[in-house]
Design a protein around this motif. Structure first.
Motif, PDB file in Angstrom:
ATOM      1  N   LYS A  12       0.825  -1.201   0.000  1.00 10.81           N
ATOM      2  CA  LYS A  12       0.000   0.000   0.000  1.00 10.81           C
ATOM      3  C   LYS A  12       0.860   1.252   0.000  1.00 10.81           C
ATOM      4  CE  LYS A  12      -3.639   2.316   2.656  1.00 10.81           C
ATOM      5  NZ  LYS A  12      -4.483   2.258   3.886  1.00 10.81           N
ATOM      6  N   GLU A  13       1.943   1.225   0.779  1.00  9.58           N
ATOM      7  CA  GLU A  13       2.889   2.333   0.894  1.00  9.58           C
ATOM      8  C   GLU A  13       4.248   1.739   1.236  1.00  9.58           C
ATOM      9  OE1 GLU A  13       1.009   4.239   4.130  1.00  9.58           O
ATOM     10  OE2 GLU A  13      -0.336   5.480   2.920  1.00  9.58           O
ATOM     11  N   PRO A  14       5.342   2.473   1.036  1.00 12.93           N
ATOM     12  CA  PRO A  14       6.653   1.959   1.419  1.00 12.93           C
ATOM     13  C   PRO A  14       6.796   1.633   2.906  1.00 12.93           C
ATOM     14  CG  PRO A  14       6.899   3.762  -0.120  1.00 12.93           C
ATOM     15  CD  PRO A  14       5.440   3.712   0.239  1.00 12.93           C
ATOM     16  N   SER A  15       5.966   2.246   3.733  1.00 12.63           N
ATOM     17  CA  SER A  15       5.994   1.916   5.161  1.00 12.63           C
ATOM     18  C   SER A  15       5.271   0.605   5.453  1.00 12.63           C
ATOM     19  CB  SER A  15       5.352   3.043   5.967  1.00 12.63           C
ATOM     20  OG  SER A  15       4.034   3.308   5.514  1.00 12.63           O
ATOM     21  N   HIS A  16       4.402   0.145   4.521  1.00 15.28           N
ATOM     22  CA  HIS A  16       3.596  -1.063   4.711  1.00 15.28           C
ATOM     23  C   HIS A  16       3.856  -2.061   3.580  1.00 15.28           C
ATOM     24  CE1 HIS A  16       1.443   2.111   6.833  1.00 15.28           C
ATOM     25  NE2 HIS A  16       0.760   1.216   7.492  1.00 15.28           N
ATOM     26  N   PRO A  17       5.064  -2.620   3.445  1.00 13.05           N
ATOM     27  CA  PRO A  17       5.314  -3.568   2.350  1.00 13.05           C
ATOM     28  C   PRO A  17       4.480  -4.828   2.510  1.00 13.05           C
ATOM     29  CG  PRO A  17       7.096  -3.645   3.953  1.00 13.05           C
ATOM     30  CD  PRO A  17       6.226  -2.486   4.349  1.00 13.05           C
ATOM     31  N   ASP A  18       4.091  -5.390   1.365  1.00  8.33           N
ATOM     32  CA  ASP A  18       3.221  -6.568   1.377  1.00  8.33           C
ATOM     33  C   ASP A  18       3.933  -7.813   0.855  1.00  8.33           C
ATOM     34  OD1 ASP A  18       0.384  -7.708   1.530  1.00  8.33           O
ATOM     35  OD2 ASP A  18       0.928  -8.121  -0.550  1.00  8.33           O
ATOM     36  N   LYS A  54       1.073 -10.767   7.550  1.00  6.84           N
ATOM     37  CA  LYS A  54       1.228  -9.494   8.252  1.00  6.84           C
ATOM     38  C   LYS A  54      -0.016  -9.225   9.082  1.00  6.84           C
ATOM     39  CE  LYS A  54       0.977  -5.489   6.227  1.00  6.84           C
ATOM     40  NZ  LYS A  54       1.231  -4.325   5.352  1.00  6.84           N
ATOM     41  N   PRO A  55      -0.149  -9.960  10.195  1.00  3.84           N
ATOM     42  CA  PRO A  55      -1.286  -9.675  11.069  1.00  3.84           C
ATOM     43  C   PRO A  55      -1.156  -8.276  11.662  1.00  3.84           C
ATOM     44  CG  PRO A  55       0.266 -11.165  12.131  1.00  3.84           C
ATOM     45  CD  PRO A  55       0.728 -11.012  10.723  1.00  3.84           C
ATOM     46  N   GLY A  56      -2.265  -7.584  11.766  1.00  4.75           N
ATOM     47  CA  GLY A  56      -2.193  -6.212  12.253  1.00  4.75           C
ATOM     48  C   GLY A  56      -1.457  -5.336  11.262  1.00  4.75           C
ATOM     49  N   ARG A  57      -0.828  -4.311  11.765  1.00  4.93           N
ATOM     50  CA  ARG A  57      -0.065  -3.402  10.908  1.00  4.93           C
ATOM     51  C   ARG A  57       1.419  -3.733  10.875  1.00  4.93           C
ATOM     52  NH1 ARG A  57      -2.759   1.083   9.152  1.00  4.93           N
ATOM     53  NH2 ARG A  57      -4.809   1.454  10.053  1.00  4.93           N
ATOM     54  N   GLY A  58       1.889  -4.497  11.853  1.00  2.00           N
ATOM     55  CA  GLY A  58       3.288  -4.898  11.851  1.00  2.00           C
ATOM     56  C   GLY A  58       4.158  -4.214  12.880  1.00  2.00           C
ATOM     57  N   PHE A  59       3.561  -3.547  13.855  1.00  2.11           N
ATOM     58  CA  PHE A  59       4.357  -2.866  14.874  1.00  2.11           C
ATOM     59  C   PHE A  59       4.920  -3.824  15.918  1.00  2.11           C
ATOM     60  CE2 PHE A  59       2.201   0.781  13.142  1.00  2.11           C
ATOM     61  CZ  PHE A  59       3.048   1.854  13.386  1.00  2.11           C
ATOM     62  N   PHE A  60       4.321  -5.010  16.055  1.00  2.00           N
ATOM     63  CA  PHE A  60       4.747  -5.883  17.146  1.00  2.00           C
ATOM     64  C   PHE A  60       6.126  -6.472  16.917  1.00  2.00           C
ATOM     65  CE2 PHE A  60       1.467  -7.959  14.533  1.00  2.00           C
ATOM     66  CZ  PHE A  60       2.244  -8.874  13.854  1.00  2.00           C
ATOM     67  N   TRP A  61       6.581  -6.576  15.658  1.00  3.81           N
ATOM     68  CA  TRP A  61       7.948  -7.060  15.430  1.00  3.81           C
ATOM     69  C   TRP A  61       8.952  -6.089  16.043  1.00  3.81           C
ATOM     70  CZ3 TRP A  61       5.356  -7.576  10.242  1.00  3.81           C
ATOM     71  CH2 TRP A  61       4.826  -8.857  10.081  1.00  3.81           C
ATOM     72  N   GLU A  62       8.704  -4.818  15.863  1.00  3.69           N
ATOM     73  CA  GLU A  62       9.547  -3.790  16.473  1.00  3.69           C
ATOM     74  C   GLU A  62       9.461  -3.864  17.996  1.00  3.69           C
ATOM     75  OE1 GLU A  62       9.503   0.713  15.298  1.00  3.69           O
ATOM     76  OE2 GLU A  62       7.838   0.350  16.671  1.00  3.69           O
TER      77      GLU A  62
END
Length: 341
Positions: free
Chosen positions: A279-285, A303-311
């Motif tokens: 969708k955007e470079p911040s949200h690679p699919d 990519k469950p959720g938006r992906g902040f939990f990996w961080e």
């Protein structure tokens, strides 16, 4: 899960980015989970904002610990039950909020861009080093499994052969003159413009695909750039990275004049090219490898959720180990990016 490290978070500010972070970390069932996260406290400019935020984004997860709500940020820093502060305010407030949290002895995760300029970033890191606390710029995209796999394909497996160039563009279509006064997208005092807000992602894709090193061991590319200024902010930024050691080039662009495209990045090499989609470079699919004379290979990722939990999980493991820096986003890498911008 009982053996996982647990981080009790203090959330500073209740805007969109804090919403995304909290919504992700309160989930308890994502694949690859390696830490537990508790929203221990929430701070905002008013208790009403905190209450609405907690009801909408924390309560649905039915947490065993109810967050303490504060009508100020300092109370977050002073709360002895908070292990780590997450700062989700506009860019121009990052420096002082980091310094205030550090002074109170808190570990810190601060949203990108880490500061308004490299001098501010250096001041914050010096304070963290002196106080002995952990601090990291929250450039969440670097922690995606997709990013880790792409780097392995490029730099370890060398599927692309000799890497020549990377193109990356981040576009947002925004009617800046019609935004309200005081909008962080319009007010230069708040760091408005495309470069700091979204250009940082284009630079991230350029730096991570053209080199396998980060921080102190990484080569500093030569930088050429142009900007288009309108309404007192940059509405378009073009940054050319040139690695003198091997001739590699990165063309990293951002704009608030045009919408994003889903094929936002292209990496070219002697054995073919790779296109990264999302969708955007911040949200690679996903990304696709197009080998010369061969059949395309698609790499898909859950990519469950938006992906902040990996961080967030990476931070939890760092805190458990007593580290002050994270190896994916060390202080020197933040300073390198701030220097470029």
């Amino acid at each position: 899960m009982a053996d996982f490290p647990t981080v009790r978070w203090g959330i500073v500010a209740t805007g969109m980015i804090s919403e995304w972070f909290v919504t992700d970390v309160v989930k308890s069932d994502w694949p690859g989970k390696s830490a537990n996260h508790v929203i221990q406290a929430i701070g905002s400019s008013s208790l009403e904002k905190c209450q609405k935020f907690a009801e909408k984004f924390v309560a649905p997860a039915k947490p065993s610990v109810q967050p303490t709500l504060y009508g100020s940020y300092q109370e977050i820093y002073d709360d002895p039950n908070v292990d780590c502060v997450y700062i989700g305010t506009p860019h121009s407030f990052h420096k002082q909020m980091c310094l205030d949290a550090i002074e109170a002895g808190k570990n810190v995760v601060c949203e990108k861009p880490f500061a308004m300029n490299v001098k501010q970033a250096e001041e914050v890191f010096a304070a963290a080093e002196k106080k002995g606390v952990f601090i990291m710029e929250a450039l969440w995209t670097r922690f995606y499994p997709l990013m880790k796999t792409l780097q392995k394909v490029l730099h370890e497996e060398k599927r692309l052969g000799t890497i020549y160039r990377t193109f990356c563009d981040f576009g947002l279509e925004m009617d800046i003159p019609c935004l309200p006064d005081g909008s962080r997208y319009k007010d230069p005092a708040l760091g408005a413009g495309s470069l700091l807000d979204i250009g940082i992602y284009s630079l991230t894709w350029g730096l991570t695909t053209l080199s396998d090193k980060v921080g102190e061991g990484a080569e500093d590319p030569e930088v050429s750039s142009t900007q288009t200024i309108a309404y007192e902010v940059d509405v378009a930024s073009q940054v050319l990275l040139h690695y003198r050691s091997n001739g590699r080039q990165g063309i990293c662009t951002s704009t608030t004049n045009c919408p994003p495209k889903d094929d936002f990045a292209r990496i070219e090499g002697s054995k073919g090219h790779i296109i990264v989609y999302g969708k955007e470079p911040s949200h690679p699919d996903h990304f696709v490898f197009y080998p010369k004379g061969g059949k395309e290979e698609r790499y898909d990722f859950d990519k469950p959720g938006r992906g902040f939990f990996w961080e967030a999980d990476a931070v939890a493991l760092d805190l458990q180990a007593g580290r002050q820096q994270n190896e994916t986003m060390p202080w020197a890498e933040t300073l390198r990016m701030m220097n470029i911008m």
